[in-house]
Design a protein around this motif. Structure first.
Motif, PDB file in Angstrom:
ATOM      1  N   VAL A  16       0.819  -1.202   0.089  1.00  0.00           N
ATOM      2  CA  VAL A  16      -0.100  -0.045  -0.027  1.00  0.00           C
ATOM      3  C   VAL A  16       0.947   1.297  -0.007  1.00  0.00           C
ATOM      4  CG1 VAL A  16      -1.611   1.367   1.593  1.00  0.00           C
ATOM      5  CG2 VAL A  16      -1.825  -1.196   1.103  1.00  0.00           C
ATOM      6  N   ARG A  17       1.999   1.159   0.670  1.00  0.00           N
ATOM      7  CA  ARG A  17       3.060   2.357   0.786  1.00  0.00           C
ATOM      8  C   ARG A  17       3.587   2.558  -0.375  1.00  0.00           C
ATOM      9  NH1 ARG A  17       4.948   4.807   5.291  1.00  0.00           N
ATOM     10  NH2 ARG A  17       4.352   3.918   7.433  1.00  0.00           N
ATOM     11  N   THR A  18       3.811   1.438  -1.195  1.00  0.00           N
ATOM     12  CA  THR A  18       4.639   1.857  -2.497  1.00  0.00           C
ATOM     13  C   THR A  18       3.519   2.254  -3.667  1.00  0.00           C
ATOM     14  OG1 THR A  18       6.000  -0.340  -1.947  1.00  0.00           O
ATOM     15  CG2 THR A  18       5.523   0.402  -4.335  1.00  0.00           C
ATOM     16  N   ALA A  19       2.231   1.943  -3.524  1.00  0.00           N
ATOM     17  CA  ALA A  19       1.364   2.274  -4.317  1.00  0.00           C
ATOM     18  C   ALA A  19       1.049   3.731  -4.071  1.00  0.00           C
ATOM     19  CB  ALA A  19       0.054   1.624  -4.328  1.00  0.00           C
ATOM     20  N   LEU A  20       1.221   4.296  -2.854  1.00  0.00           N
ATOM     21  CA  LEU A  20       0.983   5.689  -2.424  1.00  0.00           C
ATOM     22  C   LEU A  20       2.200   6.614  -2.517  1.00  0.00           C
ATOM     23  CD1 LEU A  20      -1.753   5.183   0.440  1.00  0.00           C
ATOM     24  CD2 LEU A  20      -2.092   5.796  -2.054  1.00  0.00           C
ATOM     25  N   ALA A  21       3.295   5.861  -3.083  1.00  0.00           N
ATOM     26  CA  ALA A  21       4.716   6.430  -2.692  1.00  0.00           C
ATOM     27  C   ALA A  21       4.779   8.131  -3.619  1.00  0.00           C
ATOM     28  CB  ALA A  21       5.853   5.686  -3.492  1.00  0.00           C
ATOM     29  N   ASP A  22       4.100   8.157  -4.448  1.00  0.00           N
ATOM     30  CA  ASP A  22       4.264   9.592  -4.908  1.00  0.00           C
ATOM     31  C   ASP A  22       3.403  10.829  -3.885  1.00  0.00           C
ATOM     32  OD1 ASP A  22       0.808  10.408  -5.960  1.00  0.00           O
ATOM     33  OD2 ASP A  22       1.477   8.158  -5.805  1.00  0.00           O
ATOM     34  N   LEU A  23       2.659  10.366  -2.910  1.00  0.00           N
ATOM     35  CA  LEU A  23       2.016  11.525  -2.064  1.00  0.00           C
ATOM     36  C   LEU A  23       3.283  11.912  -0.894  1.00  0.00           C
ATOM     37  CD1 LEU A  23      -1.407   9.861  -1.152  1.00  0.00           C
ATOM     38  CD2 LEU A  23      -0.804  11.425  -2.989  1.00  0.00           C
ATOM     39  N   PRO A  24       3.033  12.739  -0.270  1.00  0.00           N
ATOM     40  CA  PRO A  24       3.970  13.243   0.904  1.00  0.00           C
ATOM     41  C   PRO A  24       4.117  12.283   1.857  1.00  0.00           C
ATOM     42  CG  PRO A  24       2.468  15.192   0.236  1.00  0.00           C
ATOM     43  CD  PRO A  24       1.991  13.947  -0.439  1.00  0.00           C
ATOM     44  N   ALA A  25       5.192  12.002   2.225  1.00  0.00           N
ATOM     45  CA  ALA A  25       5.518  10.776   3.334  1.00  0.00           C
ATOM     46  C   ALA A  25       4.345  11.075   4.506  1.00  0.00           C
ATOM     47  CB  ALA A  25       6.962  11.171   3.992  1.00  0.00           C
ATOM     48  N   ALA A  26       4.361  12.146   4.968  1.00  0.00           N
ATOM     49  CA  ALA A  26       3.537  12.529   6.141  1.00  0.00           C
ATOM     50  C   ALA A  26       1.830  11.870   5.866  1.00  0.00           C
ATOM     51  CB  ALA A  26       3.309  14.008   6.563  1.00  0.00           C
ATOM     52  N   GLU A  68      -8.305   2.771  -3.893  1.00  0.00           N
ATOM     53  CA  GLU A  68      -9.659   3.250  -3.468  1.00  0.00           C
ATOM     54  C   GLU A  68      -9.689   4.318  -2.242  1.00  0.00           C
ATOM     55  OE1 GLU A  68     -13.772   1.129  -1.513  1.00  0.00           O
ATOM     56  OE2 GLU A  68     -12.033  -0.048  -2.841  1.00  0.00           O
ATOM     57  N   VAL A  69      -8.432   4.202  -1.579  1.00  0.00           N
ATOM     58  CA  VAL A  69      -8.352   5.111  -0.264  1.00  0.00           C
ATOM     59  C   VAL A  69      -7.905   6.425  -0.829  1.00  0.00           C
ATOM     60  CG1 VAL A  69      -6.632   5.708   1.575  1.00  0.00           C
ATOM     61  CG2 VAL A  69      -7.469   3.441   1.272  1.00  0.00           C
ATOM     62  N   ARG A  70      -7.354   6.457  -1.808  1.00  0.00           N
ATOM     63  CA  ARG A  70      -6.900   7.674  -2.709  1.00  0.00           C
ATOM     64  C   ARG A  70      -8.054   8.244  -3.220  1.00  0.00           C
ATOM     65  NH1 ARG A  70      -1.821   9.159  -5.470  1.00  0.00           N
ATOM     66  NH2 ARG A  70      -0.996   6.911  -5.371  1.00  0.00           N
ATOM     67  N   ALA A  71      -8.946   7.643  -3.608  1.00  0.00           N
ATOM     68  CA  ALA A  71     -10.012   8.052  -4.565  1.00  0.00           C
ATOM     69  C   ALA A  71     -11.059   8.571  -3.392  1.00  0.00           C
ATOM     70  CB  ALA A  71     -10.724   7.233  -5.287  1.00  0.00           C
ATOM     71  N   ALA A  72     -11.309   7.891  -2.231  1.00  0.00           N
ATOM     72  CA  ALA A  72     -12.146   8.424  -1.229  1.00  0.00           C
ATOM     73  C   ALA A  72     -11.716   9.637  -0.373  1.00  0.00           C
ATOM     74  CB  ALA A  72     -12.296   7.350  -0.452  1.00  0.00           C
TER      75      ALA A  72
END
Length: 377
Positions: A16-26, A68-72
């Motif tokens: 999940v972290r890898t899929a969201l890696a483009d977002l800020p770390a915080a 899904e978390v990203r979209a919501a």
């Protein structure tokens, strides 16, 4: 589980972290902390079978979970989105996307009203309104299916709604995902039950049976897939709303039926009853014992049988004279009119009329009509 983070949960969260890696770390840390309790709950439910494969079977892949978390949570899309939403919509595409969105919104509202009315009244004719709703939804769904949901997601009204929602809504969305398989099965079952009750109530409802079968099949096919393919929301959302509305209407219908069955006799036509507790015939607050029917020329009719508008006999008590006691008695119940006119009374030793308390009672039956009727021309 003795460890706070089982290996399956750690592996799932890592992807999940890898899929969201483009977002800020915080923000990634905040998302991970939000969804960790839910993943731990799933792993605890799996027990010794808690592997990343088993969790993927229940929740979907970590990548789709993260999407899904990203979209919501209204997070920006990943840099590479593939074919869906990668390019900015042009003016014509934005107009088409807006039309598809509002067809979905208005169509869902109309389906809610129709579904509730069908469940509440069990009238198959109300389904005729779907002729206007379903084709519009199908056209909007085809547009989104062929062009993707990207143009819809970029609409200002969609972005405002998403930005107004809490980012923690993402954890709620993923909680609801575990309930989705059971919900789609329930949708299919409710459609089958509704179709059965409609056919029982009216044989002509068999004509709409294919419609209910199609809705049940669509729920089973499009429902589970819509969590990863957002294009199918134009099918799964209308189906969900329609089924929920029909179910809500059915609850009201069954509640009323139960109340009627416990509070009224199956042969009672009004809330008023005769002295013996059976249904009576009333005109306002006055109980009627007899009815006289005349033709257009003012001639009284004999042996007339009265029925309600749905074919039930209008049965009320029939009275007659008991020969031995010269008193009025009940001789049963039927719907044949007019009844004999009963005259009851008596006279005392001086020959004076003494009514029902007479020393010498009398009871006579007469088939003559005690009045004449002036029929308006």
């Amino acid at each position: 589980m003795s460890t706070p983070n089982p290996p399956a949960v750690r592996a799932y969260l890592a992807r999940v972290r890898t899929a969201l890696a483009d977002l800020p770390a915080a923000e990634v840390d905040e998302i991970v902390e939000d969804v960790r309790p839910h993943l731990l709950e799933i792993a605890e439910g799996l027990g010794d079978r808690a592997t990343i494969e088993a969790m993927t079977e229940q929740l979907g892949s970590p990548e789709s979970y993260a999407a899904e978390v990203r979209a919501a949570g209204d997070y920006p899309p990943p840099p590479a989105e593939g074919t869906e939403g990668a390019e900015k919509p042009t003016g014509s595409r934005r107009a088409g996307a807006r039309l598809a969105l509002w067809v979905l919104v208005l169509g869902v509202g109309a389906l809610a009203l129709v579904g509730f009315a069908v469940g509440r009244e069990f009238d198959a004719e109300l389904l005729g309104m779907l002729v206007l709703i379903v084709p519009a939804l199908a056209a909007a769904g085809w547009y989104v299916w062929s062009r993707g949901t990207g143009p819809v997601a970029e609409l200002p009204e969609v972005r405002r709604v998403r930005s107004g929602a809490s980012r923690r809504a993402g954890s709620l969305a993923v909680h609801l995902r575990t309930m989705a398989p059971a919900w789609w099965v329930l949708c299919a079952v409710l459609m089958g039950l509704s179709a059965l009750l409609l056919v029982i109530r009216s044989s002509t409802a068999i004509l709409v049976l294919p419609l209910f079968v199609g809705i049940a099949a669509l729920a089973l096919w499009a429902g589970p897939r819509s969590r990863t393919d957002r294009r199918l929301l134009w099918a799964s959302v209308p189906v969900s709303v329609f089924v929920f509305a029909v179910g809500s209407g059915m609850v009201g219908y069954l509640a009323d039926s139960l109340e009627d069955s416990t509070s009224e006799s199956p042969y009672q036509y009004t809330s008023n009853t005769a002295y013996d507790g059976e249904p009576g015939l009333y005109y306002g607050d006055e109980e009627l014992e007899n009815l006289y029917v005349f033709d257009a020329d003012g001639k009284p009719l004999r042996d007339v049988y009265l029925y309600t508008e749905d074919g039930r006999p209008l049965t009320v008590p029939r009275y007659g004279c008991e020969e031995s006691t010269q008193s009025r008695i009940t001789q049963g119940r039927d719907n044949r009119f007019p009844r004999p006119h009963i005259e009851q009374g008596g006279y005392d030793d001086e020959g004076n009329y003494n009514g029902y308390n007479a020393y010498r009672p009398s009871c006579t039956e007469s088939d003559e009509v005690p009045f004449t009727a002036a029929i308006p021309k």
